[in-house]
Design a protein around this motif. Sequence first.
Motif, PDB file in Angstrom:
ATOM      1  N   MET A  27       0.949  -1.693   0.068  1.00  0.00           N
ATOM      2  CA  MET A  27      -0.120   0.187  -0.164  1.00  0.00           C
ATOM      3  C   MET A  27       0.846   1.303  -0.595  1.00  0.00           C
ATOM      4  N   LEU A  28       2.481   1.522   0.619  1.00  0.00           N
ATOM      5  CA  LEU A  28       3.027   2.667   0.678  1.00  0.00           C
ATOM      6  C   LEU A  28       3.762   2.689  -0.881  1.00  0.00           C
ATOM      7  N   ILE A  29       3.707   0.776  -1.482  1.00  0.00           N
ATOM      8  CA  ILE A  29       3.876   1.244  -2.486  1.00  0.00           C
ATOM      9  C   ILE A  29       3.372   1.972  -3.701  1.00  0.00           C
ATOM     10  N   ASP A  30       1.815   1.819  -3.337  1.00  0.00           N
ATOM     11  CA  ASP A  30       0.845   2.440  -4.779  1.00  0.00           C
ATOM     12  C   ASP A  30       1.178   3.748  -4.039  1.00  0.00           C
ATOM     13  N   PRO A  57      15.966  -1.302  13.453  1.00  0.00           N
ATOM     14  CA  PRO A  57      16.606  -0.405  12.415  1.00  0.00           C
ATOM     15  C   PRO A  57      16.242  -0.935  10.612  1.00  0.00           C
ATOM     16  N   ASP A  58      15.893  -2.741  11.183  1.00  0.00           N
ATOM     17  CA  ASP A  58      15.315  -3.048   9.451  1.00  0.00           C
ATOM     18  C   ASP A  58      14.136  -2.909   9.142  1.00  0.00           C
ATOM     19  N   GLU A  59      13.304  -2.373   9.765  1.00  0.00           N
ATOM     20  CA  GLU A  59      11.865  -2.003   9.710  1.00  0.00           C
ATOM     21  C   GLU A  59      12.361  -0.386   8.966  1.00  0.00           C
ATOM     22  N   TYR A  60      12.611   0.675   9.656  1.00  0.00           N
ATOM     23  CA  TYR A  60      13.135   1.521   8.900  1.00  0.00           C
ATOM     24  C   TYR A  60      14.284   1.475   7.652  1.00  0.00           C
ATOM     25  N   ARG A  64      12.604   3.166   3.238  1.00  0.00           N
ATOM     26  CA  ARG A  64      13.594   3.999   3.186  1.00  0.00           C
ATOM     27  C   ARG A  64      13.675   3.665   2.263  1.00  0.00           C
ATOM     28  N   GLU A  65      13.821   1.902   1.269  1.00  0.00           N
ATOM     29  CA  GLU A  65      13.691   1.591   0.250  1.00  0.00           C
ATOM     30  C   GLU A  65      12.393   2.150  -0.488  1.00  0.00           C
ATOM     31  N   LEU A  66      11.239   1.418   0.620  1.00  0.00           N
ATOM     32  CA  LEU A  66      10.025   1.723  -0.118  1.00  0.00           C
ATOM     33  C   LEU A  66      10.038   3.476  -0.754  1.00  0.00           C
ATOM     34  N   LEU A  67      10.840   4.740  -0.342  1.00  0.00           N
ATOM     35  CA  LEU A  67      10.144   5.630  -0.284  1.00  0.00           C
ATOM     36  C   LEU A  67      11.390   5.485  -1.675  1.00  0.00           C
ATOM     37  N   ALA A  68      12.187   5.373  -2.058  1.00  0.00           N
ATOM     38  CA  ALA A  68      13.344   5.506  -2.489  1.00  0.00           C
ATOM     39  C   ALA A  68      13.071   6.244  -4.324  1.00  0.00           C
TER      40      ALA A  68
END
Length: 264
Positions: A27-30, A57-60, A64-68
């Motif tokens: 849903m964040l990708i969308d 940390p793994d969630e952050y 960040r990857e999803l917002l790239a």
Amino acid sequence: MLIAQISDTHIGVPGALAYGRVDVSRMLIDCVRHVCRLDPRPDLLLVTGDLVDRGIPDEYAHFRELLAPLQMPVRVIAGNHDEREALREAFIGDGYLPSSGFLHYVLDEYPLRVIGLDTLVPGSGRGELCAERLEWLDATLSAKPHAPTLVALHHPPFDTGIAYMDRLGLTGREAYADLIEAHPQVRATLCGHLHRHIVSAIGNRPAITAPSPAHQVALNFDADAPGCFSMEPPGFLLHRWDGKHLTSHAVSIGNFAGPYPFRR
């Protein structure tokens, strides 16, 4: 100036579903794709808390990857699901967060000044604006009394009527309202936490919560209703500043038919 505001993304590690049901990563990708299609693109993306679900940390890193794909500055605010030091470590390299203490910051490089406030209380769903935080805000606003300003924080400084969430509200909101009323350059308060688009007023200025790009808090005004979420349409907010006026739009995430002309 255009500011896109998303909130309460609750990202987990890759493959995790929130509450065993909600694919928050998809849903964040969308949402990111929708923001990237905006024309003109926003000058800034503001994330008003609960970036991740457990504050690890793994969630952050996944967040960040999803917002790239976004080609715009991203600025984040801590929510009650966040962990202050893990968030700081994930974003300190972007240059706007302090190296210690509360995660407050000021963005002075835009036509509309933006102040981010840290209302996080570790281990609690509630938020707090203690004397130290309010003194910082007062000093920061006093430094530029004529600069039109937005204040952004996770916990809304008002009751919504959704009792379950109001019990996880903000301590210090009365003093915050007095402070905002004393600083007329503040045009609005932007919030998250409620997973709904709600508009109220604090200090005679608008106070607005953003919907989530994922699940929404169920709308139920029964004082004894348990906390629940629903899969209502996901969304975000888009704030437009024309140099004099702030106008806020609620945006539904998705692909929809149209636009069609009103006349053939």
